[in-house]
Design an enzyme around this catalytic site. Structure first.
Site, PDB file in Angstrom:
ATOM      1  N   ASP A  62       0.832  -0.995   0.295  1.00  0.00           N
ATOM      2  CA  ASP A  62      -0.309   0.114   0.291  1.00  0.00           C
ATOM      3  C   ASP A  62       0.780   1.221  -0.194  1.00  0.00           C
ATOM      4  O   ASP A  62       2.458   0.924   0.438  1.00  0.00           O
ATOM      5  CB  ASP A  62      -0.642   0.272   0.813  1.00  0.00           C
ATOM      6  CG  ASP A  62      -1.636   1.115   1.675  1.00  0.00           C
ATOM      7  OD1 ASP A  62      -2.500   1.507   0.757  1.00  0.00           O
ATOM      8  OD2 ASP A  62      -1.951   1.563   2.355  1.00  0.00           O
ATOM      9  N   ASP A  97       0.500   5.376   0.388  1.00  0.00           N
ATOM     10  CA  ASP A  97      -0.122   5.860   1.546  1.00  0.00           C
ATOM     11  C   ASP A  97      -0.223   4.949   3.220  1.00  0.00           C
ATOM     12  O   ASP A  97      -1.098   4.245   3.653  1.00  0.00           O
ATOM     13  CB  ASP A  97      -1.690   6.559   1.954  1.00  0.00           C
ATOM     14  CG  ASP A  97      -1.876   7.522   0.501  1.00  0.00           C
ATOM     15  OD1 ASP A  97      -1.518   8.976   0.699  1.00  0.00           O
ATOM     16  OD2 ASP A  97      -1.970   7.339  -0.576  1.00  0.00           O
ATOM     17  N   ASP A 149      -2.159  -0.979   6.072  1.00  0.00           N
ATOM     18  CA  ASP A 149      -2.184  -0.325   7.254  1.00  0.00           C
ATOM     19  C   ASP A 149      -3.889  -0.160   7.344  1.00  0.00           C
ATOM     20  O   ASP A 149      -3.909   0.799   8.131  1.00  0.00           O
ATOM     21  CB  ASP A 149      -1.231   1.149   7.650  1.00  0.00           C
ATOM     22  CG  ASP A 149      -2.573   2.282   6.686  1.00  0.00           C
ATOM     23  OD1 ASP A 149      -2.801   3.405   6.524  1.00  0.00           O
ATOM     24  OD2 ASP A 149      -2.628   1.868   5.528  1.00  0.00           O
TER      25      ASP A 149
END
Length: 237
Positions: free
Chosen positions: A14, A16, A178
């Site tokens: 991922d 960001d 996240d």
């Protein structure tokens, strides 16, 4: 947890909150947009908690919070989204920073012969120049962005596309993220998934929600990959 008998051939990340802390610049663009539109500014932690679902979702949530829960009208949302895009494009990597261990990890995985790519809900118009500005473009084989709403995580579409592009079965890819959408997308695709305990969401809760593991720094993936390569036979793709 990932077992030593499992052989991982590719790592997908991922963007960001996993590779890059983009909250400072996203917050700055959001608050400049709000100031122009007469809204109340928001703190960085409040904006950070909204990151991960694409521009429209972020702008909608920012406007709603700034207006004390009042959802924006379609015309306002359209104006705000266009304004936000213009403002954010000017400061993609002004205050944003790579998380500790990112460059070291990507370089080490590259030396080990592991395939690394990025899979993000961030639009390609932002994701690609951001990755280049951060200096990791040569360490990532390709980036898939959710330019179509149907591909946005938790949809497994981008993960499945990445596996097909690399030429591996989904079980041979480990996704690192996240957010809950990262875990759900990986599970739907049939990929392994590890959560980071930093970023914009609660990593401990993500691990409890079904991630195969939890890491505090991406350098932990290096030892994982080295052990897998040394002890587990390569399985047919």
């Amino acid at each position: 947890m990932i077992k030593l008998t499992d052989y991982i051939e590719a790592f997908a990340f991922d963007l960001d909150g996993t590779l890059i802390d983009t909250a400072p610049d996203l917050t700055a663009a959001s608050n400049m947009m709000l100031a122009i539109l007469g809204g109340r500014p928001l703190s960085e932690p409040r904006v950070a908690a909204l990151i991960g679902g694409g521009v429209e979702q972020l702008v909608t949530s920012v406007l709603t919070l700034s207006r004390d829960g009042a959802a924006p009208e379609p015309a306002l949302l359209e104006t705000a989204a266009a304004l936000f895009r213009d403002l954010y494009r000017q400061r993609l990597f002004e205050r944003s920073r790579l998380y500790p261990g990112v460059i070291e990890s990507l370089r080490a995985l590259q030396r080990l012969g592991a395939f690394s790519c990025c899979i993000t809900n961030k639009e390609s118009a932002f994701a690609l120049p951001l990755i280049e500005a951060a200096g990791i473009g040569d360490l990532i084989a390709f980036t898939l962005s959710a330019d179509r709403p149907a591909d946005r995580k938790p949809s497994p579409n981008m993960l499945l596309t990445a596996c097909a592009r690399i030429g591996i079965k989904p079980a041979r890819m480990l996704y690192v993220g996240d957010a809950q959408s990262d875990v759900l997308a990986a599970r739907a695709a049939g990929c392994r998934v590890v959560a980071v305990d930093y970023g914009y969401h609660n990593g401990v809760l993500l691990a409890a929600a079904g991630a195969d593991g939890l890491v505090s720094n991406l350098t932990e993936l290096i030892d994982m990959r080295a052990r897998l390569q040394a002890r587990a036979p390569r399985a047919a793709s």
